[in-house]
Design a protein around this motif. Structure first.
Motif, PDB file in Angstrom:
ATOM      1  N   MET A  58      21.195  -7.201 -25.582  1.00 38.18           N
ATOM      2  CA  MET A  58      22.322  -7.349 -24.655  1.00 38.18           C
ATOM      3  C   MET A  58      22.932  -5.989 -24.326  1.00 38.18           C
ATOM      4  O   MET A  58      23.337  -5.739 -23.188  1.00 38.18           O
ATOM      5  CB  MET A  58      23.371  -8.277 -25.267  1.00 38.18           C
ATOM      6  CG  MET A  58      22.922  -9.731 -25.376  1.00 38.18           C
ATOM      7  SD  MET A  58      24.142 -10.751 -26.264  1.00 38.18           S
ATOM      8  CE  MET A  58      25.456 -10.839 -25.022  1.00 38.18           C
ATOM      9  N   THR A  59      22.975  -5.104 -25.330  1.00 46.08           N
ATOM     10  CA  THR A  59      23.499  -3.755 -25.093  1.00 46.08           C
ATOM     11  C   THR A  59      22.676  -3.044 -24.029  1.00 46.08           C
ATOM     12  O   THR A  59      23.221  -2.404 -23.112  1.00 46.08           O
ATOM     13  CB  THR A  59      23.487  -2.944 -26.401  1.00 46.08           C
ATOM     14  OG1 THR A  59      24.380  -3.547 -27.340  1.00 46.08           O
ATOM     15  CG2 THR A  59      23.915  -1.505 -26.148  1.00 46.08           C
ATOM     16  N   LYS A  60      21.349  -3.157 -24.138  1.00 44.11           N
ATOM     17  CA  LYS A  60      20.471  -2.533 -23.145  1.00 44.11           C
ATOM     18  C   LYS A  60      20.716  -3.122 -21.759  1.00 44.11           C
ATOM     19  O   LYS A  60      20.722  -2.398 -20.753  1.00 44.11           O
ATOM     20  CB  LYS A  60      19.011  -2.732 -23.538  1.00 44.11           C
ATOM     21  CG  LYS A  60      18.611  -2.072 -24.833  1.00 44.11           C
ATOM     22  CD  LYS A  60      18.313  -0.599 -24.659  1.00 44.11           C
ATOM     23  CE  LYS A  60      17.705  -0.017 -25.916  1.00 44.11           C
ATOM     24  NZ  LYS A  60      17.316   1.396 -25.781  1.00 44.11           N
ATOM     25  N   ARG A  61      20.924  -4.423 -21.692  1.00 42.00           N
ATOM     26  CA  ARG A  61      21.126  -5.070 -20.402  1.00 42.00           C
ATOM     27  C   ARG A  61      22.466  -4.674 -19.773  1.00 42.00           C
ATOM     28  O   ARG A  61      22.545  -4.475 -18.559  1.00 42.00           O
ATOM     29  CB  ARG A  61      21.021  -6.592 -20.549  1.00 42.00           C
ATOM     30  CG  ARG A  61      19.584  -7.058 -20.792  1.00 42.00           C
ATOM     31  CD  ARG A  61      19.493  -8.536 -21.120  1.00 42.00           C
ATOM     32  NE  ARG A  61      18.136  -8.920 -21.450  1.00 42.00           N
ATOM     33  CZ  ARG A  61      17.294  -9.544 -20.629  1.00 42.00           C
ATOM     34  NH1 ARG A  61      17.691  -9.864 -19.410  1.00 42.00           N
ATOM     35  NH2 ARG A  61      16.076  -9.851 -21.018  1.00 42.00           N
ATOM     36  N   VAL A  62      23.501  -4.565 -20.594  1.00 41.54           N
ATOM     37  CA  VAL A  62      24.790  -4.113 -20.056  1.00 41.54           C
ATOM     38  C   VAL A  62      24.672  -2.672 -19.575  1.00 41.54           C
ATOM     39  O   VAL A  62      25.198  -2.315 -18.505  1.00 41.54           O
ATOM     40  CB  VAL A  62      25.899  -4.250 -21.122  1.00 41.54           C
ATOM     41  CG1 VAL A  62      27.193  -3.595 -20.627  1.00 41.54           C
ATOM     42  CG2 VAL A  62      26.153  -5.720 -21.443  1.00 41.54           C
ATOM     43  N   ALA A  63      23.983  -1.840 -20.349  1.00 38.11           N
ATOM     44  CA  ALA A  63      23.789  -0.446 -19.943  1.00 38.11           C
ATOM     45  C   ALA A  63      22.998  -0.369 -18.637  1.00 38.11           C
ATOM     46  O   ALA A  63      23.273   0.473 -17.782  1.00 38.11           O
ATOM     47  CB  ALA A  63      23.070   0.323 -21.044  1.00 38.11           C
ATOM     48  N   LEU A  64      22.021  -1.256 -18.484  1.00 39.26           N
ATOM     49  CA  LEU A  64      21.260  -1.293 -17.238  1.00 39.26           C
ATOM     50  C   LEU A  64      22.145  -1.758 -16.082  1.00 39.26           C
ATOM     51  O   LEU A  64      22.074  -1.195 -14.975  1.00 39.26           O
ATOM     52  CB  LEU A  64      20.055  -2.230 -17.392  1.00 39.26           C
ATOM     53  CG  LEU A  64      19.172  -2.408 -16.163  1.00 39.26           C
ATOM     54  CD1 LEU A  64      18.595  -1.074 -15.709  1.00 39.26           C
ATOM     55  CD2 LEU A  64      18.047  -3.403 -16.457  1.00 39.26           C
ATOM     56  N   ALA A  65      22.982  -2.763 -16.325  1.00 36.37           N
ATOM     57  CA  ALA A  65      23.902  -3.230 -15.288  1.00 36.37           C
ATOM     58  C   ALA A  65      24.833  -2.105 -14.848  1.00 36.37           C
ATOM     59  O   ALA A  65      25.118  -1.952 -13.657  1.00 36.37           O
ATOM     60  CB  ALA A  65      24.707  -4.427 -15.803  1.00 36.37           C
ATOM     61  N   ARG A  66      25.301  -1.310 -15.807  1.00 34.70           N
ATOM     62  CA  ARG A  66      26.152  -0.161 -15.462  1.00 34.70           C
ATOM     63  C   ARG A  66      25.366   0.865 -14.640  1.00 34.70           C
ATOM     64  O   ARG A  66      25.892   1.437 -13.681  1.00 34.70           O
ATOM     65  CB  ARG A  66      26.704   0.491 -16.719  1.00 34.70           C
ATOM     66  CG  ARG A  66      27.663   1.644 -16.435  1.00 34.70           C
ATOM     67  CD  ARG A  66      28.253   2.236 -17.706  1.00 34.70           C
ATOM     68  NE  ARG A  66      27.234   2.831 -18.565  1.00 34.70           N
ATOM     69  CZ  ARG A  66      27.480   3.350 -19.764  1.00 34.70           C
ATOM     70  NH1 ARG A  66      28.709   3.329 -20.250  1.00 34.70           N
ATOM     71  NH2 ARG A  66      26.511   3.867 -20.489  1.00 34.70           N
ATOM     72  N   ALA A  67      24.104   1.094 -15.006  1.00 37.85           N
ATOM     73  CA  ALA A  67      23.271   2.034 -14.255  1.00 37.85           C
ATOM     74  C   ALA A  67      23.039   1.575 -12.822  1.00 37.85           C
ATOM     75  O   ALA A  67      22.841   2.394 -11.920  1.00 37.85           O
ATOM     76  CB  ALA A  67      21.935   2.228 -14.969  1.00 37.85           C
ATOM     77  N   LEU A  68      23.090   0.256 -12.612  1.00 44.71           N
ATOM     78  CA  LEU A  68      22.866  -0.312 -11.282  1.00 44.71           C
ATOM     79  C   LEU A  68      24.154  -0.532 -10.497  1.00 44.71           C
ATOM     80  O   LEU A  68      24.113  -1.001  -9.354  1.00 44.71           O
ATOM     81  CB  LEU A  68      22.127  -1.650 -11.408  1.00 44.71           C
ATOM     82  CG  LEU A  68      20.715  -1.586 -11.994  1.00 44.71           C
ATOM     83  CD1 LEU A  68      20.188  -3.004 -12.213  1.00 44.71           C
ATOM     84  CD2 LEU A  68      19.782  -0.808 -11.082  1.00 44.71           C
ATOM     85  N   ALA A  69      25.291  -0.173 -11.090  1.00 44.16           N
ATOM     86  CA  ALA A  69      26.586  -0.484 -10.481  1.00 44.16           C
ATOM     87  C   ALA A  69      26.741   0.096  -9.085  1.00 44.16           C
ATOM     88  O   ALA A  69      27.333  -0.522  -8.199  1.00 44.16           O
ATOM     89  CB  ALA A  69      27.728   0.003 -11.377  1.00 44.16           C
ATOM     90  N   LEU A  70      26.206   1.298  -8.864  1.00 45.26           N
ATOM     91  CA  LEU A  70      26.362   1.977  -7.572  1.00 45.26           C
ATOM     92  C   LEU A  70      25.164   1.771  -6.652  1.00 45.26           C
ATOM     93  O   LEU A  70      25.000   2.501  -5.681  1.00 45.26           O
ATOM     94  CB  LEU A  70      26.590   3.475  -7.806  1.00 45.26           C
ATOM     95  CG  LEU A  70      27.893   3.833  -8.517  1.00 45.26           C
ATOM     96  CD1 LEU A  70      27.902   5.301  -8.915  1.00 45.26           C
ATOM     97  CD2 LEU A  70      29.091   3.524  -7.632  1.00 45.26           C
ATOM     98  N   ASP A  71      24.328   0.773  -6.972  1.00 47.15           N
ATOM     99  CA  ASP A  71      23.135   0.478  -6.167  1.00 47.15           C
ATOM    100  C   ASP A  71      22.300   1.739  -5.933  1.00 47.15           C
ATOM    101  O   ASP A  71      22.061   2.153  -4.791  1.00 47.15           O
ATOM    102  CB  ASP A  71      23.533  -0.149  -4.821  1.00 47.15           C
ATOM    103  CG  ASP A  71      24.246  -1.474  -4.986  1.00 47.15           C
ATOM    104  OD1 ASP A  71      23.876  -2.228  -5.895  1.00 47.15           O
ATOM    105  OD2 ASP A  71      25.179  -1.742  -4.210  1.00 47.15           O
TER     106      ASP A  71
END
Length: 244
Positions: free
Chosen positions: A137-150
């Motif tokens: 889940m930590t990896k997925r949240v970090a990935l979501a943050r990396a994708l925040a700015l499209d």
């Protein structure tokens, strides 16, 4: 994927004191591809990535980015996630948005929840703090943050490190699905042979401070470079059906 370069690197030199880590390195990352970078532990993989994103200075050489990558910014997933422990998962995802844009609290929540869903997490997971998240889940949240700015360009530093084989396989599949849907370019540092097989369009092998081999996985397997042969023809590689 096109033949145009998202990242164009020539004659790059990076070092610490008298020690040279990257020695006149050349590399092109193609627009729209997933490039996997492999290399010996301590051989400069993460140094190269951190130099590309501006966290480490170069001594000399040229690094050029496609205009689209600059305009749309980058997304970065660090090896251990690097989430802010005092912020919830949702607040971590919102962090780059707050830094770069002036958005209402409602819109920030809507975007963060959309990114959570994008990486396979529930809206309720956004209320959790990093200490309450599993490794996956930590990896997925970090990935979501990396994708925040499209972003048009996504940097991944050992994205499956620390995950069990099932979670690592699921994360690989997620990266591939998001790449197919969103059409971004991926520069991925990894030591995971499964990821190279499952995710990467091309593989670049870093040895002796330079790119020793690059191309499709089958073509890299044919390299005569000693480190590349040792890496891809070792016992673990043969267990995965590589280098046999």
């Amino acid at each position: 994927m096109t033949d145009a370069s998202a990242i164009h690197i020539r004659d790059l030199v990076v070092g610490f004191g008298k020690k040279i880590i990257l020695d006149h390195l050349d590399l092109d990352v193609k627009d729209g591809e997933i490039l996997g970078l492999v290399g010996a532990s301590g051989g400069g993989k993460s140094v190269l990535m951190r130099t590309l994103v501006g966290l480490l200075p170069k001594r000399s050489g040229q690094i050029d980015f496609a205009s689209g990558s600059l305009e749309r910014r980058w997304g970065i997933l660090f090896q251990q996630g690097a989430l802010f422990s005092a912020l919830t998962a949702r607040q971590n995802i919102q962090f780059p948005l707050r830094e770069r844009a002036r958005l209402s609290p409602r819109l920030l929540d809507e975007i963060a929840d959309a990114k959570l869903e994008m990486v396979g997490l529930a809206r309720e997971d956004g209320d959790k703090f990093p200490s309450e998240l599993s490794g996956g889940m930590t990896k997925r949240v970090a990935l979501a943050r990396a994708l925040a700015l499209d972003p048009a360009l996504l940097f991944l530093d050992e994205p499956t490190s620390g995950l069990d084989p099932i979670a690592a396989g699921e994360f690989d599949a997620l990266i591939r699905t998001l790449h197919r849907t969103l059409r971004f370019t991926v520069f991925m540092v990894t030591h995971d042979l499964n990821s190279l097989q499952a995710v990467c369009d091309r593989v670049a092998a870093l040895a002796d401070g330079r790119i020793a081999a690059i191309g499709s996985l089958p073509s890299v397997l044919e390299s005569d470079h000693p480190w590349v042969k040792a890496y891809f023809h070792g016992a673990r590689a043969q267990m995965l059906g590589l280098g046999s």
